[in-house]
Design an enzyme around this catalytic site. Structure first.
Site, short mmCIF file in Angstrom:
data_model
loop_
_atom_site.label_atom_id
_atom_site.label_comp_id
_atom_site.label_asym_id
_atom_site.label_seq_id
_atom_site.Cartn_x
_atom_site.Cartn_y
_atom_site.Cartn_z
N SER A 130 0.77 -1.25 -0.33
CA SER A 130 -0.07 -0.05 0.16
C SER A 130 0.87 1.40 -0.08
CB SER A 130 -0.92 -0.29 1.32
OG SER A 130 -1.76 1.20 0.87
N LYS A 184 -4.95 -6.64 3.50
CA LYS A 184 -4.64 -5.77 2.26
C LYS A 184 -5.92 -5.47 1.94
CE LYS A 184 -3.64 -2.12 -0.18
NZ LYS A 184 -3.28 -1.81 -1.68
N HIS A 187 -7.58 -3.73 4.84
CA HIS A 187 -6.96 -2.55 4.35
C HIS A 187 -7.27 -1.09 3.89
CE1 HIS A 187 -4.64 0.96 3.12
NE2 HIS A 187 -4.01 1.23 3.62
N ASN A 188 -8.07 -1.61 2.39
CA ASN A 188 -8.19 -0.97 1.41
C ASN A 188 -9.68 -1.22 1.95
OD1 ASN A 188 -6.17 -1.50 0.56
ND2 ASN A 188 -7.07 -1.30 -1.82
N GLU A 191 -9.85 2.15 4.68
CA GLU A 191 -9.84 3.07 3.40
C GLU A 191 -11.42 3.68 2.89
OE1 GLU A 191 -5.91 2.96 0.82
OE2 GLU A 191 -7.56 3.97 -1.31
N HIS A 455 -38.73 -21.91 12.96
CA HIS A 455 -37.38 -22.21 12.91
C HIS A 455 -36.70 -21.80 14.60
CE1 HIS A 455 -36.74 -21.30 9.17
NE2 HIS A 455 -36.98 -20.10 9.31
P1 NDP Z 1 -0.01 -0.97 -14.60
O1 NDP Z 1 -1.19 -0.86 -15.35
O2 NDP Z 1 0.91 0.38 -14.53
O3 NDP Z 1 0.96 -1.46 -15.60
C1 NDP Z 1 0.56 -3.10 -14.69
C2 NDP Z 1 1.69 -4.25 -14.99
O4 NDP Z 1 1.27 -5.55 -15.55
C3 NDP Z 1 2.50 -3.79 -16.71
O5 NDP Z 1 3.81 -3.84 -16.71
C4 NDP Z 1 2.41 -4.93 -17.90
O6 NDP Z 1 2.87 -5.20 -19.15
C5 NDP Z 1 1.92 -6.03 -17.11
N1 NDP Z 1 0.57 -6.64 -17.44
C6 NDP Z 1 -0.12 -6.57 -17.83
N2 NDP Z 1 -0.84 -8.24 -17.87
C7 NDP Z 1 -0.67 -8.88 -18.37
C8 NDP Z 1 -0.08 -9.53 -18.79
N3 NDP Z 1 -1.32 -10.22 -19.31
N4 NDP Z 1 0.78 -10.39 -18.50
C9 NDP Z 1 2.14 -10.00 -18.35
N5 NDP Z 1 1.58 -8.74 -17.46
C10 NDP Z 1 1.38 -7.89 -18.26
O7 NDP Z 1 -0.29 -1.67 -12.95
P2 NDP Z 1 -0.27 -1.04 -11.53
O8 NDP Z 1 2.00 -0.80 -11.43
O9 NDP Z 1 -0.79 0.32 -10.86
O10 NDP Z 1 -0.93 -1.56 -10.86
C11 NDP Z 1 -0.04 -3.42 -10.46
C12 NDP Z 1 -0.82 -4.17 -9.76
O11 NDP Z 1 -0.42 -3.12 -8.03
C13 NDP Z 1 -2.29 -4.35 -9.39
O12 NDP Z 1 -2.37 -5.83 -9.29
C14 NDP Z 1 -2.69 -2.95 -8.79
O13 NDP Z 1 -4.06 -3.34 -8.84
C15 NDP Z 1 -1.46 -3.37 -7.45
N6 NDP Z 1 -1.50 -2.03 -6.79
C16 NDP Z 1 -1.30 -0.37 -7.37
C17 NDP Z 1 -1.58 0.30 -6.98
C18 NDP Z 1 -1.97 2.12 -7.35
O14 NDP Z 1 -1.82 2.74 -6.74
N7 NDP Z 1 -1.87 2.04 -8.88
C19 NDP Z 1 -1.24 0.42 -5.15
C20 NDP Z 1 -1.25 -0.57 -4.84
C21 NDP Z 1 -1.72 -1.90 -5.50
P3 NDP Z 1 2.79 -4.08 -19.95
O15 NDP Z 1 3.71 -3.10 -20.26
O16 NDP Z 1 3.55 -5.49 -21.02
O17 NDP Z 1 1.02 -4.14 -20.55
#
Ligand code: NDP
Length: 476
Positions: A130, A184, A187-188, A191, A455
């Protein structure tokens, strides 16, 4: 060249920031992304951290770059992509390598993945992270679930990157399999409730007291110096005071009132309901986002029904009412956190996690979105009494509830009389009033259930007669 200490797949918003954080803390890291261009761009922009980063363009190259047993963080889009990525990775891994899903997984998926790998020689960690983009880059709160041996392999790296609260790292191993992702999720959920309650108070200030966004920002700024001091109150002040670069108006007045959601709030509520633990403030917050999203329906309904015909929102003493709003927000917040912790306590029993409540509160004090001084008080309360039935009956929180619930009552009443929606604040009040009342009204529910469905019920006098005299043969 020395092998990397850890690997990371997924250089999106969270993954790239987490990788830079890991590298900056002196840990060598191998990185891989499905789309190679993202890896190249990430490495090109890593500046002086390049020496700590091994950019890899194939999975083979990536796996070979990491010191066994290999911890590999998967930080990609949650759901099906994680299963796909794990399948692609598996053939290259060796015994005791650890796949770490750091995305926002549903803990039930984490349990399944954990089970699927049980006899494979590989291990799995479900890790909640988080703090958003900033947290990932400079210090998130990290909730780890998995085998304790797997945690030991990653403890040093994760401790180095976690947020610190007075030097205390906001990371901990919380239990086996889905424990980290469950915590987590809750937590959300908390939130969601925290944000909704802030939005409801904003609504009273905007629509009741007719204050401007900037004036409301001032109020939140003042509150942030007191007992409500927290990241969410701090950013609310900033949000309310920010001007739109195009029109110069407060940006918040130009933002459409339709809230998005990705699922963790809903999962919190579903799991709470599955376990029979009331999480009414979180439920109200999730429902409020859903109502917000049907904007056109709401506009149509306003045309049909009009706003409640209540006349002017009247407050005799504005300064006293502002104090009440501050206390009401604190009281309602206590209700939401008490519910979230009660859900975790029940899950701990159901899934045999032995979740450490004081530790959970401790690692939420910094790095995460709900970080606040308030969590320090929760840490203290649970440290004194880790097995207490409910946070609100610990001595410190019982005192706080007694001190603030009058204000919550006045605020909810004023909002109701003024026709302003405060579903999360009202549900917290309803929760206090139901939870603290030894003699409730479910005797009528039991009688009704017995009347129409035979019941049965228990009696207060302990007599051995479990059906009522309803006269239809049901009371046999
Ligand atoms: P982004 O949309 O910025 O990035 C997504 C990533 O996933 C990219 O690297 C993408 O690769 C990859 N991806 C998507 N589909 C596939 C696939 N089928 N196989 C392999 N790689 C794949 O996402 P975030 O970084 O925001 O989020 C990532 C995770 O973190 C999620 O689970 C999100 O819920 C969680 N999270 C996010 C927060 C936030 O504030 N954003 C906070 C806490 C957790 P490519 O470049 O090839 O598309």
């Amino acid at each position: 060249m020395a092998q990397a200490e850890i690997g990371l797949i997924g250089l999106g918003v969270m993954g790239s920031n987490l990788a830079l954080n890991i590298a900056e803390k002196g840990n060598k890291i191998a990185v891989f992304n499905r789309t190679v261009d993202a890896t190249r761009k990430f490495y090109a922009e890593a500046g002086e951290l390049q020496s700590q980063i091994v950019p890899c363009e194939t999975i083979e190259e990536f796996v070979a770059a990491i010191r066994p047993p290999r911890p590999i963080i998967i930080m990609i889009k949650a759901g099906e992509p994680v299963d796909q990525q794990m399948e692609l990775l598996k053939p290259y891994l060796e015994n005791n390598d650890i796949m770490i899903d750091a995305g926002n997984a549903n803990f039930r998926d984490t349990m399944r993945r954990f089970d699927n790998l049980k006899d494979s020689g590989l291990t799995f960690i479900g890790m909640g992270v988080s703090g958003g983009e900033e947290g990932a880059r400079h210090g998130p709160s990290i909730m780890v679930g998995g085998k304790e041996e797997s945690w030991k392999r990653v403890e040093k790296v994760l401790t180095s990157i976690a947020a610190k609260y007075n030097e205390d790292p906001c990371v901990a191993w919380l239990g086996e399999n889905g424990a980290g992702h469950f915590v987590k999720t809750i937590h959300n959920g908390i939130e969601y409730a925290d944000m909704q309650m802030i939005a409801e108070i904003y609504g009273i200030l905007r629509d009741g007291l007719k204050m401007s966004a900037t004036e409301i920002g001032e109020v939140f700024g003042t509150w942030n110096k007191g007992r409500l001091n927290s990241y969410l109150i701090e950013i609310t002040e900033k949000v309310l005071k920010a001007a739109d670069p195009i029109t110069g108006k407060p940006i918040v007045d130009l933002i459409l009132d339709k809230a998005g959601q990705k699922g963790t709030g809903k999962w919190s509520v579903i799991e709470a309901q599955n376990m029979g633990i009331p999480a009414t403030a979180i439920e109200a917050a999730v429902a409020a986002r859903s109502i917000s999203s049907v904007k056109s329906e709401r506009e149509a309904a306003e045309k049909v029904l009009g706003l409640p015909a209540v006349g002017e929102f009247k407050v005799a003493d504005k300064a006293a009412f502002l104090k009440d709003l501050e206390s009401a927000l604190l009281a309602a917040k206590i209700g939401a956190y008490a519910q979230g912790f009660a859900v975790m306590a029940q899950a701990s029993r159901e899934f045999n996690w032995n979740l450490p409540m004081p530790t959970i509160a401790r690692i939420w004090r910094a790095g995460c979105i709900i970080r606040s001084v308030f969590l320090d008080e929760i840490t203290t309360a649970f440290t004194k009494d880790p097995n207490v039935a409910n946070l609100i009956v610990t001595p410190a929180f019982a005192d706080m509830v007694k001190e603030t619930d009058g204000a919550l009552r006045r605020v909810v009443s004023a909002a109701a009389l003024g026709g302003l929606p405060v579903p999360a604040l009202a549900s917290a009040l309803g929760y206090f009033d139901s939870y603290r009342r030894g003699r409730g009204t479910a005797n009528v529910i039991q009688a009704q259930r017995d009347f129409f469905g035979a019941h049965g019920f228990d009696r207060v006098d302990g007599a051995d007669a479990h059906h009522g005299p309803w006269g239809s043969g049901l009371n046999a």
